[in-house]
Design an enzyme around this catalytic site. Sequence first.
Site, PDB file in Angstrom:
ATOM      1  CD  GLU A 144      -9.726   7.567  -3.329  1.00  0.00           C
ATOM      2  OE1 GLU A 144     -10.117   6.972  -4.344  1.00  0.00           O
ATOM      3  OE2 GLU A 144      -9.980   7.193  -2.180  1.00  0.00           O
ATOM      4  CG  HIS A 196      -2.805   5.683   1.042  1.00  0.00           C
ATOM      5  ND1 HIS A 196      -3.033   6.545   2.092  1.00  0.00           N
ATOM      6  CD2 HIS A 196      -3.884   4.845   1.021  1.00  0.00           C
ATOM      7  CE1 HIS A 196      -4.190   6.261   2.671  1.00  0.00           C
ATOM      8  NE2 HIS A 196      -4.730   5.232   2.039  1.00  0.00           N
ATOM      9  CE  LYS A 224     -12.596   4.814   3.303  1.00  0.00           C
ATOM     10  NZ  LYS A 224     -11.535   5.672   2.767  1.00  0.00           N
ATOM     11  CD  GLU A 271      -9.148   7.628   1.935  1.00  0.00           C
ATOM     12  OE1 GLU A 271      -9.835   7.151   1.004  1.00  0.00           O
ATOM     13  OE2 GLU A 271      -8.581   6.930   2.796  1.00  0.00           O
ATOM     14  CB  THR A 282      -5.331   7.882  -0.282  1.00  0.00           C
ATOM     15  OG1 THR A 282      -6.600   7.779   0.336  1.00  0.00           O
ATOM     16  CG2 THR A 282      -4.646   9.160   0.165  1.00  0.00           C
ATOM     17  CE1 TYR A 331      -9.659  -2.237  10.747  1.00  0.00           C
ATOM     18  CE2 TYR A 331      -9.260  -3.151   8.577  1.00  0.00           C
ATOM     19  CZ  TYR A 331      -8.823  -2.873   9.848  1.00  0.00           C
ATOM     20  OH  TYR A 331      -7.559  -3.222  10.227  1.00  0.00           O
ATOM     21  CG  ASP A 357     -11.831   4.146  -3.203  1.00  0.00           C
ATOM     22  OD1 ASP A 357     -11.202   4.617  -4.158  1.00  0.00           O
ATOM     23  OD2 ASP A 357     -11.747   4.597  -2.044  1.00  0.00           O
ATOM     24  NE  ARG A 381      -0.267  -4.561   8.329  1.00  0.00           N
ATOM     25  CZ  ARG A 381      -1.197  -3.824   7.736  1.00  0.00           C
ATOM     26  NH1 ARG A 381      -2.373  -3.698   8.282  1.00  0.00           N
ATOM     27  NH2 ARG A 381      -0.949  -3.216   6.592  1.00  0.00           N
TER      28      ARG A 381
END
Lengths: 430, 430
Positions: free
Chosen positions: A208, A141, A260, A206, A357, A251, A134, A150
Amino acid sequence: MVESSALKSWISYDEANHFPLENIPFGAFLDPKENKKACCTRIGDKVIDLSVLEHERLFDGPLFTNLDRHVFCEENLNKFMELGSAYRKEARESLQKIFADGSSILSEELKAKVLFETADVQLLLPVFIRDYTDFYSSKNHAYNVGCMFRGPDNALQPNWLHIPIGYHGRASSIVVSGTEIRRPKGQVSADKINPTWSQCNRLDLELEMGTFIGRANPLGDPIKVNDAKDYIFGYTLLNDWSARDLQVWEYVPLGPFNAKNFASTIAPWVITPEALEPFKTPLPEQEPKMMPYLQDKDLSSYDVSLDILIKTPKLDAPHKLATSNFKHLYYSVAQTIAHHSSTGCNMSVGDMLGSGTISGPEKSAYGSMLELCWGGKEVIALPNGEERKFLNDGDSIILRGACKGNGYTIGFGEAEGTIIPAHDESYYTA
Amino acid sequence: MVESSALKSWISYDEANHFPLENIPFGAFLDPKENKKACCTRIGDKVIDLSVLEHERLFDGPLFTNLDRHVFCEENLNKFMELGSAYRKEARESLQKIFADGSSILSEELKAKVLFETADVQLLLPVFIRDYTDFYSSKNHAYNVGCMFRGPDNALQPNWLHIPIGYHGRASSIVVSGTEIRRPKGQVSADKINPTWSQCNRLDLELEMGTFIGRANPLGDPIKVNDAKDYIFGYTLLNDWSARDLQVWEYVPLGPFNAKNFASTIAPWVITPEALEPFKTPLPEQEPKMMPYLQDKDLSSYDVSLDILIKTPKLDAPHKLATSNFKHLYYSVAQTIAHHSSTGCNMSVGDMLGSGTISGPEKSAYGSMLELCWGGKEVIALPNGEERKFLNDGDSIILRGACKGNGYTIGFGEAEGTIIPAHDESYYTA
């Protein structure tokens, strides 16, 4: 009146149908009456058994005529894909000839064996997916997610404009449209220090596009970016379901994993580069300039309108959450293939590469609920007064994709999945 | 004199041989004279063709007697693995009977068809690896890497003591021992802002153990931690080659990708839980206590001594870099299976789970050159005066694993790979 440039078939369909004679998608199906699996295409609302056409030697171009084996009497497309792009193009031409208006190639007896009503068959996962990767190729995105985590000044990581960032995904849990999606459980942590065990409460979709690889490179030998297009067999809709609350806890430092791996949904049809060629569209110039191994002389994608629809148990009809487009990419698929293989990593026939995405620049084009509810700060209002941030049990998500031609539509069909409740604790402990 | 408890076979071997009658590893081989591929085992230095024994119906236990198909006339073990653990145990018992000292089950004619000198055959990748997942289960390794990047106070991420951290890896590029490893090229960045294109200059090994899954769970249904052992078919040595300089630039936020996908090397033999049972050893108590879905009542690993050896073009003999052990894990393999499937992710027969780099508490037991040279701050001295931090072209890495029994050894054989130079730029640009 503008004259339509559409081809004509003896199978009737209207201009909005996803599967005109220009499309010729590839898939696989089960005929439940005969308990037979085979490869198929679709024209209008008819599913067409390719194994019968092959058995009858109706693929009569020079390549198929000299082929020493059958490839369509299979439960997936992989054997056909392995033949390479020349066979795919020839099969497409044969099918456009057989089903052209006025063609009498198929006898009435054969028509009865070859044509199925879509409602009478079960469409299968079209490809045995070898490895699934992926990517993260939509700048909008990546920027949106970066803003939430952030702030806008540091939204894009320093590597993002140089590397088509990607990660290895889980191939086994990719399912075909219509498969129910069990809400996962997992570890979550509000303070990112103390975790608790919970069902996922931020279950997301998502939007895609998945690219299927149809040609292998030997381990150790990279694929050049300007050769990469010949490694593409076709494209499908991909919903990479995501458990956002599991993801933020797990993560660091190795990337998304359990967030996922519970499921990804694809549409049952693979749409070929040939069908999409009229809709090719250049991608924006890349700045800073790419390193030589990523300099794609034909930097492009396709103008495919992509809809996200939600259906809740209380809604009368599916409601459109957003409309994005396959052209809202920063990196081309060819660049992702070149980067992936630049270490010598070997692509295999049947690999699927997700685009990541795909979000457009406007809120109406965001490709995930995470972005549509801006990390949970806003609500998504539905027309019947319901509200959502993420998905509830019983909700269905439907992805649709289509290109608008002159008098015809090249469609991708649908990738649909409905959320079913998480298992109770007896499934986890003895 | 301590009496040996070793079994006796009519095939002779010494006490240090990795493959006594107690072992019965499983693999696959090519007989180049007949151009025939089949599944095999090994006793002493003889490779044994299981397809001939199956054809002769010498697997005469109740399960194999009633089996309606052949499973060993294959180029990998997957069809055998799919049968489940009861068949694996029965096959082991049959082989221990056929090759026991004094057995006359095999005629001289059959012996000539069944037995091969190891040097006369080519050992193949033993399993078609469906999905590959790599964990991070050694606390010493996670702590060491964390110290280098964040200092000792924040060495372990907050999630590490709660979750067996893992990520999806690349299955297609897993190769069998003896395959040359092409040095990758990729993007590197000294300041983590401005990248350059370079060959990898920090090419490393990772000493790991790979676990093969031999039983599938349906998508959506987790595997309970205390049922997980029955999903394990066996174990192999795994070298998860790593491009450290590519990794530091690419891995935020989705994890390692090109730094890992160019190759992983495994040994040609799968060692069964039955062979390892005498060497089972408890793992240290886990604090904080695991969540219920990870509470493993039989928290254990195996006492397998694991050696890393390096051979350079100038060294007379392989030099031992470190000795670690499969028992230097914080999380059990059963816990990694339970965590992986806790979302409902479906394990498939043929999946491989890497343990992550296994480092012991002492420097002499570190499982990577990154740790042995402490991020490049120290040099690794070789006995002929050469020095290394990371791997040079022409260097070979050999992993070995063995359990010391009373009068016998249960060995894993070797996982060997030699570094060959990176491709020149003509491989990357038109």
